[in-house]
Motif scaffolding. Structure first.
Motif, short mmCIF file in Angstrom:
data_model
loop_
_atom_site.label_atom_id
_atom_site.label_comp_id
_atom_site.label_asym_id
_atom_site.label_seq_id
_atom_site.Cartn_x
_atom_site.Cartn_y
_atom_site.Cartn_z
N ARG A 149 10.03 26.79 0.78
CA ARG A 149 9.26 27.40 -0.30
C ARG A 149 8.79 28.82 0.07
O ARG A 149 8.87 29.74 -0.74
N ALA A 150 8.30 28.97 1.30
CA ALA A 150 7.82 30.29 1.74
C ALA A 150 8.94 31.32 1.72
O ALA A 150 8.76 32.45 1.26
N ALA A 151 10.12 30.90 2.22
CA ALA A 151 11.26 31.82 2.23
C ALA A 151 11.69 32.17 0.81
O ALA A 151 12.06 33.32 0.53
N ALA A 152 11.64 31.19 -0.09
CA ALA A 152 12.02 31.45 -1.49
C ALA A 152 11.07 32.48 -2.11
O ALA A 152 11.50 33.37 -2.84
N ILE A 153 9.79 32.34 -1.82
CA ILE A 153 8.81 33.33 -2.32
C ILE A 153 9.11 34.69 -1.72
O ILE A 153 9.04 35.73 -2.41
N GLY A 154 9.45 34.70 -0.44
CA GLY A 154 9.79 35.96 0.22
C GLY A 154 10.97 36.65 -0.43
O GLY A 154 10.98 37.87 -0.60
N VAL A 155 11.98 35.87 -0.80
CA VAL A 155 13.16 36.42 -1.48
C VAL A 155 12.77 37.06 -2.80
O VAL A 155 13.20 38.17 -3.13
N VAL A 156 11.94 36.35 -3.58
CA VAL A 156 11.49 36.89 -4.86
C VAL A 156 10.73 38.19 -4.64
O VAL A 156 10.93 39.19 -5.36
N LEU A 157 9.87 38.21 -3.63
CA LEU A 157 9.05 39.40 -3.37
C LEU A 157 9.90 40.60 -3.00
O LEU A 157 9.68 41.72 -3.49
N ILE A 158 10.90 40.41 -2.13
CA ILE A 158 11.70 41.56 -1.71
C ILE A 158 12.62 42.03 -2.82
O ILE A 158 12.93 43.23 -2.94
N LEU A 159 13.06 41.10 -3.70
CA LEU A 159 13.84 41.52 -4.85
C LEU A 159 12.98 42.34 -5.82
O LEU A 159 13.43 43.38 -6.34
N VAL A 160 11.76 41.88 -6.06
CA VAL A 160 10.84 42.65 -6.91
C VAL A 160 10.56 44.01 -6.27
O VAL A 160 10.54 45.04 -6.96
N SER A 161 10.35 44.02 -4.97
CA SER A 161 10.12 45.29 -4.26
C SER A 161 11.29 46.24 -4.43
O SER A 161 11.10 47.45 -4.63
#
Length: 304
Positions: A149-161
């Motif tokens: 879950r944490a890694a999935a959130i990280g992926v979303v964050l870096i894509l948004v970034s």
């Protein structure tokens, strides 16, 4: 102008930006991203002001013909920096770096939509190839039965970034029509410092001495990296220097492995190679077309 000196300054700036990201990552478990943005921006300002004074460029550095343009660039850049810093606490450094390479690809698309720049078939194809590379990097995160879950959130964050960084880059392209590079650099740091304070009610912490030193170091190194980058584009053409941005992957792999014990996956390396190849194709094509965007490149950091 000295192309050799320009390449050297570019490589130094890329290395310093990765060091800065590593310092932010080292504190990410406890220090909120908004607080990290404050330290990164506030402590970069003395370095930038000292640089402007050394260049006798204080007048142009403080002169803003388009204040709201700087604010818009600041909002997009700060949001990109904050989401990127948050992702550093959830994903390996090389993976964040590789996915972040989507930003210049997205800039090509957004520039066509927002600035009316012509999007030729060659560049559109290269962008498509690059986005396939991003998908290759993300695929293991998307297909595992037991999703982290944490890694999935990280992926979303870096894509948004990456999207926000592309928006910031487009805004910089607008600003260079009326603003000096020194003013763009200064007002971004100022805007980022002010905007980051808005996150104060959302859980800032009192850093330990080690964390404070690390965060202040990230700010100082970030400011120095920005100066190195700007100076590089004064020494050599943007088309010559742009490919050296991808040296950041080598630095990220080395630091990720040695400092954070992060071992890159085959999918990550393959995807990164595809994205880098697409980026180099776009750079080559733009050089063939005689496009020169050195001022815009010099005013934008890989972290927003």
């Amino acid at each position: 102008m000295s192309p050799f000196r320009g390449v050297a300054l570019k490589l130094i700036s890329v290395f310093l930006f990765i060091i800065m990201a590593s310092l932010i990552k080292a504190t990410a478990d406890r220090v909120p991203a908004g607080q990290a943005v404050f330290f990164r921006s506030f402590f970069a300002m003395p370095v930038i002001v000292a640089w402007l004074m050394m260049r006798h460029d204080m007048t142009t550095g403080f002169k803003a013909k388009s204040p709201w343009g700087h604010v818009l660039r600041g909002v997009a850049g700060v949001a990109a920096m904050g989401t990127g810093f948050a992702a550093l606490g959830l994903l390996p450094l090389p993976e964040v770096t590789a996915i972040g390479y989507a930003s210049p690809l997205l800039t090509v698309l957004l520039a066509a939509v927002l600035l009316g720049e012509r999007l030729r078939a060659f560049r559109l194809t290269a962008v498509g190839i690059g986005l396939v590379g991003v998908l290759v990097i993300l695929w293991p995160r998307l297909t595992l039965a037991d999703v982290d879950r944490a890694a999935a959130i990280g992926v979303v964050l870096i894509l948004v970034s990456s999207v926000l960084r592309a928006l910031a880059q487009v805004q910089v392209r607008r600003l260079v029509a009326t603003e000096q590079t020194s003013a763009i650099v200064f007002y971004f740091s100022l805007t980022a410092t002010v905007l980051s304070l808005l996150t104060l009610p959302f859980g800032w912490v009192v850093p330990t001495l080690a964390e404070a030193v690390t965060l202040v170091g990230a700010g100082l190194i970030g400011g120095l990296a920005q100066i190195m980058l700007t100076s590089a584009y004064r020494e050599a053409e943007a088309a010559l220097l742009a490919p050296f941005e991808y040296a950041s992957m080598l630095f990220a792999l080395l630091i990720g492995y040695v400092i954070f014990e992060e071992v890159p996956t085959g999918a990550m390396l393959l995807g990164a190679a595809i994205v880098i190849s697409a980026g180099v194709l776009i750079i080559w094509r733009e050089r063939q077309l005689g496009l020169r965007r050195g001022k815009a490149k010099a005013a934008v950091t890989p972290q927003g």
